[in-house]
Design a protein around this motif. Structure first.
Motif, PDB file in Angstrom:
ATOM      1  N   SER A 135      37.047  44.302  -3.591  1.00 49.20           N
ATOM      2  CA  SER A 135      36.672  44.732  -4.942  1.00 49.20           C
ATOM      3  C   SER A 135      37.087  43.743  -6.018  1.00 49.20           C
ATOM      4  CB  SER A 135      37.299  46.108  -5.243  1.00 49.20           C
ATOM      5  OG  SER A 135      36.909  47.050  -4.266  1.00 49.20           O
ATOM      6  N   GLY A 136      37.632  42.605  -5.612  1.00 49.35           N
ATOM      7  CA  GLY A 136      37.992  41.571  -6.578  1.00 49.35           C
ATOM      8  C   GLY A 136      39.227  41.893  -7.407  1.00 49.35           C
ATOM      9  N   MET A 137      40.087  42.803  -6.918  1.00 46.42           N
ATOM     10  CA  MET A 137      41.299  43.167  -7.665  1.00 46.42           C
ATOM     11  C   MET A 137      42.454  42.262  -7.218  1.00 46.42           C
ATOM     12  SD  MET A 137      41.002  47.337  -7.845  1.00 46.42           S
ATOM     13  CE  MET A 137      40.812  47.649  -6.096  1.00 46.42           C
ATOM     14  N   VAL A 138      42.462  41.036  -7.737  1.00 53.60           N
ATOM     15  CA  VAL A 138      43.391  40.012  -7.265  1.00 53.60           C
ATOM     16  C   VAL A 138      44.837  40.330  -7.630  1.00 53.60           C
ATOM     17  CG1 VAL A 138      43.968  37.563  -7.303  1.00 53.60           C
ATOM     18  CG2 VAL A 138      41.576  38.275  -7.400  1.00 53.60           C
ATOM     19  N   SER A 139      45.118  40.548  -8.921  1.00 61.25           N
ATOM     20  CA  SER A 139      46.504  40.778  -9.345  1.00 61.25           C
ATOM     21  C   SER A 139      47.069  42.047  -8.713  1.00 61.25           C
ATOM     22  CB  SER A 139      46.597  40.862 -10.872  1.00 61.25           C
ATOM     23  OG  SER A 139      45.794  41.924 -11.364  1.00 61.25           O
ATOM     24  N   GLU A 140      46.234  43.105  -8.620  1.00 62.99           N
ATOM     25  CA  GLU A 140      46.686  44.345  -7.998  1.00 62.99           C
ATOM     26  C   GLU A 140      47.025  44.120  -6.522  1.00 62.99           C
ATOM     27  OE1 GLU A 140      43.600  45.613 -11.117  1.00 62.99           O
ATOM     28  OE2 GLU A 140      43.947  43.947  -9.723  1.00 62.99           O
ATOM     29  N   GLY A 141      46.164  43.363  -5.843  1.00 60.07           N
ATOM     30  CA  GLY A 141      46.392  43.090  -4.429  1.00 60.07           C
ATOM     31  C   GLY A 141      47.690  42.340  -4.185  1.00 60.07           C
ATOM     32  N   LEU A 142      47.969  41.353  -5.016  1.00 59.41           N
ATOM     33  CA  LEU A 142      49.206  40.580  -4.858  1.00 59.41           C
ATOM     34  C   LEU A 142      50.437  41.448  -5.123  1.00 59.41           C
ATOM     35  CD1 LEU A 142      48.099  37.227  -6.545  1.00 59.41           C
ATOM     36  CD2 LEU A 142      48.335  37.703  -4.097  1.00 59.41           C
ATOM     37  N   GLN A 143      50.312  42.373  -6.093  1.00 58.28           N
ATOM     38  CA  GLN A 143      51.427  43.281  -6.382  1.00 58.28           C
ATOM     39  C   GLN A 143      51.700  44.203  -5.197  1.00 58.28           C
ATOM     40  OE1 GLN A 143      50.478  45.325 -10.030  1.00 58.28           O
ATOM     41  NE2 GLN A 143      50.523  43.440 -11.252  1.00 58.28           N
ATOM     42  N   TYR A 144      50.631  44.748  -4.601  1.00 56.45           N
ATOM     43  CA  TYR A 144      50.811  45.625  -3.445  1.00 56.45           C
ATOM     44  C   TYR A 144      51.394  44.847  -2.260  1.00 56.45           C
ATOM     45  CZ  TYR A 144      48.383  49.577  -5.580  1.00 56.45           C
ATOM     46  OH  TYR A 144      48.041  50.633  -6.385  1.00 56.45           O
ATOM     47  N   PHE A 145      50.957  43.613  -2.089  1.00 48.12           N
ATOM     48  CA  PHE A 145      51.487  42.782  -1.005  1.00 48.12           C
ATOM     49  C   PHE A 145      52.992  42.582  -1.189  1.00 48.12           C
ATOM     50  CE2 PHE A 145      52.592  38.485   0.570  1.00 48.12           C
ATOM     51  CZ  PHE A 145      52.338  38.679   1.921  1.00 48.12           C
ATOM     52  N   ASP A 146      53.415  42.281  -2.403  1.00 46.79           N
ATOM     53  CA  ASP A 146      54.844  42.082  -2.682  1.00 46.79           C
ATOM     54  C   ASP A 146      55.642  43.368  -2.470  1.00 46.79           C
ATOM     55  OD1 ASP A 146      54.458  39.421  -3.305  1.00 46.79           O
ATOM     56  OD2 ASP A 146      54.243  39.771  -5.467  1.00 46.79           O
ATOM     57  N   SER A 147      55.000  44.525  -2.690  1.00 51.07           N
ATOM     58  CA  SER A 147      55.716  45.804  -2.582  1.00 51.07           C
ATOM     59  C   SER A 147      55.929  46.249  -1.139  1.00 51.07           C
ATOM     60  CB  SER A 147      54.955  46.904  -3.337  1.00 51.07           C
ATOM     61  OG  SER A 147      53.779  47.295  -2.637  1.00 51.07           O
ATOM     62  N   MET A 148      55.306  45.571  -0.171  1.00 48.31           N
ATOM     63  CA  MET A 148      55.451  45.973   1.235  1.00 48.31           C
ATOM     64  C   MET A 148      56.912  45.976   1.675  1.00 48.31           C
ATOM     65  SD  MET A 148      52.244  44.040   3.105  1.00 48.31           S
ATOM     66  CE  MET A 148      52.781  44.520   4.736  1.00 48.31           C
ATOM     67  N   ARG A 149      57.666  44.994   1.207  1.00 45.93           N
ATOM     68  CA  ARG A 149      59.063  44.870   1.630  1.00 45.93           C
ATOM     69  C   ARG A 149      59.920  46.006   1.086  1.00 45.93           C
ATOM     70  NH1 ARG A 149      59.575  40.258   4.401  1.00 45.93           N
ATOM     71  NH2 ARG A 149      58.042  38.621   4.021  1.00 45.93           N
TER      72      ARG A 149
END
Length: 602
Positions: free
Chosen positions: A344-358
């Motif tokens: 869906s082209g949600m780049v900043s949101e995707g990076l935030q969710y990736f960082d939150s995995m830890r």
């Protein structure tokens, strides 16, 4: 066995000759189930050592069982092994079986299981059928084929290889380890009819991407009057998902209702997955909403379903709702969330969710890294994506670089494409698609000499491009079409229908998109002709020819849909008033009224 305060819940697994320790040590056993951490277990074990109980059968059995039960952390299994290894001469078959069962539940634990089994033989403890079942399961989980074959040999000598529990496990082990022939030999040698063995073969067929074979086995099972279990139906639903066989999946759903298995969470989760992968998101949502209780897997599968169909906001909304209900996400959940952001082209949101995995204690895997690569690459951040892959804490796979190469092709960045192509060849030089993408990229930018070198290299290595294949299900039968050939018995009718469809589409402005056809010797007409009978066009035209007006066409493509077929599908949906749901290698495309759900972002 004499009753003892230590064994308030007597276990039939304890040897009859064991003597109970003094009753004043009874609280130790009652404390064991309350040890919720490894530290607490270790502390209680230390008390047992001081009390001289560390080798008592009742205590050891319960300690090992706690450390190896379903869901126990790998550290618990390692501790159980340490406890076991410090016993001078362990002679209880139950201890060995308990440890082996723990290894069977783990991943990659085949070597550990084999060492436990070797010690068992060295100590003169006779293995039983439970021993072989757990050992073979551990070998299967670790894909340890050689150890599995050796275990099979010992089972034959012990007279256990033909046991009703061992045979299905052997079938599963060989199938999991990639030896389909040996699995089939074991299956054909079965005495009588065994549902468990059929389940093993069906599961193996699905896991090795042979869904047609799985369905044949299922029909054979039904013909023999064998009642399928929930395991059978979950695997058959997976086969339907792989084939995109929606109508067959619906029939199985009705069958599940008749035998009252629709209340099982795992079955409902498999139904959601099947409907989503067969293109019917509405049915998937319906099953999810009807579930009385939902576990982590059900939520995760629904999130992935929304993501793959391009409904990124809905996927994120469901993820937030899942957290509100106190359900902790896992690696699959985050995979769905990252897919949603990527598609869906949600780049900043995707990076935030990736960082939150830890924050949830989840270490990203290769698929999560692939999603982030795709997220950056699709948005045009090719250099950042390259750096992301290059600096990963694990060794990048060819698939990660391949994701970036595809984006380079779409963006026309030949210099970056060359760097990525070279990295791919270092890891895997046998994938035809890589050569095609880079040679096309060179041709598109006028680097003809480089293009010829790539094609020559491809020829020298004997690498071939995977042919495009599209399938469509009509009247419970799946029809497959390959680009340009006439394998299907009605291929000529399909080709004539393609010609008629294209003539009608030209009236509303269709012009073949030849931007991705790179052949110097070809003129525009020849390029257009090379696109005409792509597998998607054949499947869509066959569907128009063999279904009533207004019927939704559901297509499954083994590769990424090409730009020309994408444009053609949009126009067909408008001119013929049809909804077309096309599943390609990456995602779903819902065509309706001349528009695609992907918003041309794919």
């Amino acid at each position: 066995m004499s009753s003892s305060p230590l064994t308030a819940t007597p276990s039939p697994l304890l040897p009859a000759k064991s003597k109970s320790p003094p009753s004043h040590h009874a609280p130790l056993l009652s404390y064991l189930p309350h040890c919720t951490s490894l530290r607490a277990l270790a502390q209680l074990h230390a008390v047992a050592v001081k009390a001289g109980l560390h080798a008592h059968p009742a205590f050891v059995t319960r300690l090992l069982t706690l450390c190896t039960e379903q869901g126990a952390a790998p550290a618990h299994l390692a501790y159980a092994r340490q406890v076991f290894d410090r016993i001078p001469h362990p002679g209880d078959v139950v201890w060995y079986n308990t440890l082996l069962r723990g290894y069977a539940r783990g991943v990659g634990a085949g070597a550990g299981a084999a060492r436990v089994f070797v010690r068992m033989l060295e100590e003169g403890v006779a293995p039983d059928t439970y021993t072989f079942v757990s050992l073979l399961k551990a070998c299967a989980a670790a894909r340890a084929g050689e150890e599995g074959r050796q275990a099979h040999g010992v089972a034959v000598k012990a007279g256990a290889a033909e046991h009703e529990y061992v045979v299905p496990t052997l079938i599963s082990m060989y199938a999991e380890c990639g030896d389909a022939r040996a699995a089939r030999v074991m299956f054909d040698r079965m005495d009588g009819e065994c549902v468990v063995s059929y389940n093993a073969m069906i599961t193996a067929a699905v896991r090795s991407s042979r869904p047609g074979e799985a369905l044949v086995l299922f029909r054979e099972m039904q013909a023999k009057g064998l009642k399928p279990t929930s395991v059978t139906l979950i695997c058959v639903l997976s086969a339907c998902a792989l084939l995109g066989a929606l109508e067959l999946g619906r029939w199985i759903h009705d069958y599940i209702r008749k035998i009252n298995l629709d209340s099982l969470v795992k079955v409902s989760t498999a139904l959601i997955d099947m409907y989503a992968k067969c293109g019917s998101l509405e049915d998937a949502i319906g099953v999810f909403q009807e579930m009385e209780s939902r576990d982590k897997q059900a939520w995760s599968v629904m999130i992935v379903a929304y993501a793959n169909h391009g409904y990124g906001k809905e996927a994120i909304s469901m993820f937030e709702e899942m957290k509100k209900q106190g359900i902790k996400p896992d690696h699959v959940t985050f995979l769905g969330v990252l897919y949603a952001c990527s598609h869906s082209g949600m780049v900043s949101e995707g990076l935030q969710y990736f960082d939150s995995m830890r924050e949830y204690g989840i270490v990203p895997g290769i698929k999560h890294y692939g999603c982030v690569t795709d997220l950056l690459a699709r948005s045009g951040q090719l250099e950042r994506a390259y750096k992301f892959i290059d600096e990963l804490p694990i060794k990048p796979t060819a698939i990660l670089w391949r994701t970036l190469l595809s984006a380079c092709g779409g963006r026309g960045d030949v210099d970056m494409g060359k760097r990525v192509f070279e990295r791919i060849l270092e890891l895997d030089d046998s994938h035809g698609g890589d050569y095609v993408i880079f040679s096309n990229l060179c041709a598109n930018t006028g680097r003809w000499e480089e293009m010829n070198m790539v094609r020559k290299l491809m020829s020298e290595k004997g690498v071939v491009k995977v042919p495009g294949c599209s399938s469509i299900e009509i009247d419970n039968m799946v029809h497959e079409f390959f680009s340009g050939d006439g394998r299907h018995p009605q291929s000529q009718e399909a080709r004539r229908m393609v010609d008629e469809v294209i003539e009608q589409l030209k009236l509303v402005g269709y012009v073949p998109n030849t931007s991705h056809v790179f052949h110097v010797e070809m003129g525009e007409e020849e390029k257009a002709a090379s696109l005409r009978y792509h597998s998607e066009k054949l499947a869509i035209s066959f569907g128009l020819l063999n279904t009533s007006p207004g019927t939704t066409l559901r297509i499954v493509k083994n590769l990424r849909v090409c730009p020309d077929c994408h444009s053609m599908a949009k126009l067909v949906s408008m001119v013929f008033n049809r909804q077309i749901i096309l599943r390609d290698l990456n995602r779903f495309h819902h065509f309706e009224g001349g528009v695609c759900s992907c918003g041309d972002y794919w």
